[in-house]
Design a protein around this motif. Structure first.
Motif, PDB file in Angstrom:
ATOM      1  N   GLU A  75      -5.295  26.393  -3.628  1.00  0.00           N
ATOM      2  CA  GLU A  75      -4.125  27.140  -4.090  1.00  0.00           C
ATOM      3  C   GLU A  75      -4.327  28.628  -3.813  1.00  0.00           C
ATOM      4  O   GLU A  75      -3.446  29.308  -3.308  1.00  0.00           O
ATOM      5  CB  GLU A  75      -3.921  26.890  -5.574  1.00  0.00           C
ATOM      6  N   LYS A  76      -5.529  29.122  -4.134  1.00  0.00           N
ATOM      7  CA  LYS A  76      -5.854  30.524  -3.824  1.00  0.00           C
ATOM      8  C   LYS A  76      -6.592  30.509  -2.503  1.00  0.00           C
ATOM      9  O   LYS A  76      -7.808  30.434  -2.447  1.00  0.00           O
ATOM     10  CB  LYS A  76      -6.725  31.117  -4.931  1.00  0.00           C
ATOM     11  N   HIS A  77      -5.811  30.568  -1.433  1.00  0.00           N
ATOM     12  CA  HIS A  77      -6.372  30.244  -0.129  1.00  0.00           C
ATOM     13  C   HIS A  77      -6.799  31.483   0.650  1.00  0.00           C
ATOM     14  O   HIS A  77      -6.517  32.613   0.273  1.00  0.00           O
ATOM     15  CB  HIS A  77      -5.366  29.428   0.676  1.00  0.00           C
ATOM     16  N   VAL A 105      -7.533  36.889   1.519  1.00  0.00           N
ATOM     17  CA  VAL A 105      -8.736  36.405   0.855  1.00  0.00           C
ATOM     18  C   VAL A 105      -8.376  35.932  -0.541  1.00  0.00           C
ATOM     19  O   VAL A 105      -7.780  36.685  -1.322  1.00  0.00           O
ATOM     20  CB  VAL A 105      -9.795  37.527   0.742  1.00  0.00           C
ATOM     21  N   ASN A 106      -8.711  34.656  -0.816  1.00  0.00           N
ATOM     22  CA  ASN A 106      -8.518  34.136  -2.169  1.00  0.00           C
ATOM     23  C   ASN A 106      -7.097  34.426  -2.662  1.00  0.00           C
ATOM     24  O   ASN A 106      -6.894  34.973  -3.719  1.00  0.00           O
ATOM     25  CB  ASN A 106      -9.571  34.768  -3.104  1.00  0.00           C
ATOM     26  N   GLY A 107      -6.142  34.055  -1.810  1.00  0.00           N
ATOM     27  CA  GLY A 107      -4.731  34.349  -2.072  1.00  0.00           C
ATOM     28  C   GLY A 107      -4.255  33.833  -3.411  1.00  0.00           C
ATOM     29  O   GLY A 107      -4.930  33.047  -4.069  1.00  0.00           O
ATOM     30  N   SER A 148     -14.744  33.209   2.994  1.00  0.00           N
ATOM     31  CA  SER A 148     -16.001  32.525   3.278  1.00  0.00           C
ATOM     32  C   SER A 148     -15.921  31.013   3.087  1.00  0.00           C
ATOM     33  O   SER A 148     -16.906  30.327   3.288  1.00  0.00           O
ATOM     34  CB  SER A 148     -17.109  33.123   2.412  1.00  0.00           C
ATOM     35  N   ARG A 149     -14.778  30.515   2.697  1.00  0.00           N
ATOM     36  CA  ARG A 149     -14.670  29.065   2.513  1.00  0.00           C
ATOM     37  C   ARG A 149     -14.110  28.415   3.787  1.00  0.00           C
ATOM     38  O   ARG A 149     -13.384  29.061   4.545  1.00  0.00           O
ATOM     39  CB  ARG A 149     -13.779  28.773   1.306  1.00  0.00           C
ATOM     40  N   PRO A 150     -14.472  27.158   4.045  1.00  0.00           N
ATOM     41  CA  PRO A 150     -14.075  26.518   5.307  1.00  0.00           C
ATOM     42  C   PRO A 150     -12.572  26.574   5.564  1.00  0.00           C
ATOM     43  O   PRO A 150     -11.757  26.496   4.634  1.00  0.00           O
ATOM     44  CB  PRO A 150     -14.554  25.071   5.136  1.00  0.00           C
TER      45      PRO A 150
END
Ligand SMILES: *[C@@H]1O[C@H](CO)[C@@H](O)[C@H](O)[C@H]1NC(C)=O
Ligand SMILES: *[C@@H]1O[C@H](CO)[C@@H](O)[C@H](O)[C@H]1NC(C)=O
Ligand SMILES: *[C@@H]1O[C@H](CO)[C@@H](O)[C@H](O)[C@H]1NC(C)=O
Length: 296
Positions: free
Chosen positions: A110-112, A136-138, A196-198
């Motif tokens: 969700e927080k993409h 980042v971490n939307g 940093s997440r896939p």
């Protein structure tokens, strides 16, 4: 006599001077030739509107008309990598239309996070805008997404031929390339400002009339449909999500340190000096405390 000599020199030298701006300095290193090609079918598959996608040899064509756009997605997700494609854009009136090549994990988070190359359509006589962006971490909690847009015009007509566009993403930095010229480098300054997440790689064409062209002033006009985007020469040099620690993240330079060479930096400075048309860090209408990487 002196005057005619002067005029003669002016006629000869003026075009040379403007050409000097139009031809990029050689970056010396060509990442597009270092990473392996994957056929579309080995690297990607259709994500939406398969009836608006054709594959002819190595070229994938997707299009937008008044019924729908279309998009494709990589088969695998990656924790870092070099992702490239040669793309040819639709000519003429393309306002409101976005042709995109990007990395994202928005389908699973969700927080993409997202790293974008987006071509913003235009009206005849005006150039396409290449927008690069990093999310980042939307947000999914009602607060607006914080974009990090840097926009460019191009030193060639992107509707006339295929050109190589690429995103390099490793644990230290993101670099956007156009025909191997690094146009933007986004270094990791803190964990909170760096994805940093896939992520998966995507391509798509869609209607973004509300904002794409001069802030939404010009909308998609379907009397010019279909709007067609062509992609080929897919490159993926990445570490798959969950790959062993021995997988070495891709680098944008030939140096062991991974640092861009002097020639690459000269080429990037050239692209930014002559072709950068917007940089969020210099936008005084924005609250830059929300993008702390701009302040340091
Ligand atoms: C497929 O590509 C070939 C070679 O580029 C071209 O000659 C042919 O017309 C194309 N076919 C279609 C259906 O577009
Ligand atoms: C979409 O375009 C087609 C072809 O021009 C046309 O026949 C159709 O009426 C259009 N549909 C809408 C909803 O505008
Ligand atoms: C994303 O932001 C939320 C706060 O909005 C925080 O709790 C979370 O740890 C962050 N996730 C990452 C991966 O940075």
């Amino acid at each position: 006599m002196a005057l005619s000599l002067y005029l003669f020199l002016l006629v000869i030298l003026l075009p040379l001077a403007s050409n000097a701006q139009r031809q990029p300095p050689s970056p010396g290193y060509k990442p597009s030739s270092k990473f392996s090609s994957v056929s579309f079918g080995k690297g990607y598959s259709n994500l939406w509107s398969p009836h608006h996608q054709t594959i002819n040899g190595s070229t994938v064509t997707i299009w937008l008309d008044n019924s729908t756009g279309s998009g494709f997605k990589s088969l695998n997700s990656y924790s870092s990598g070099y992702f490239g494609a040669a793309i040819k854009l639709h000519p003429g009136y393309t306002a409101g239309v976005i042709t995109a090549f990007y990395l994202s994990n928005n389908q699973v988070l969700e927080k993409h996070d997202e790293i974008d190359i987006e071509f913003l359509g235009t009206t005849p006589g005006k150039p396409y805008t290449l927008q690069t962006n990093v999310y980042v971490n939307g947000t999914g909690d009602g607060t607006p997404l914080i974009g990090r847009e840097v926009k460019f015009n191009l030193w060639f007509d992107p509707t006339k031929a295929f050109h190589n566009y690429a995103i390099l993403w490793n644990p230290k930095e993101i670099i956007f390339f156009v025909d191997d010229i690094p146009i933007r480098r986004y270094p990791k300054k803190s964990a909170a400002t760096f994805p940093s997440r896939p992520m998966w790689a995507y391509g798509s064409i869609w209607d973004a009339s509300s904002w794409a062209t001069e802030g939404g002033k010009y909308k998609a006009d379907y009397q010019y449909q279909p709007f067609i985007a062509r992609y080929k020469n897919f490159k993926i040099g990445g570490c798959r999500a969950g790959a062993r620690a021995t997988c070495r993240p891709a680098s944008g330079s030939s140096a062991l340190t991974g640092r861009l060479s002097r020639k690459q930096n000269v080429a990037m400075a050239w692209a930014q000096r002559y072709y950068k048309v917007y940089d969020y860090c210099g936008d005084e209408t924005r609250d830059l405390t929300k993008t702390s990487e701009c302040l340091s």
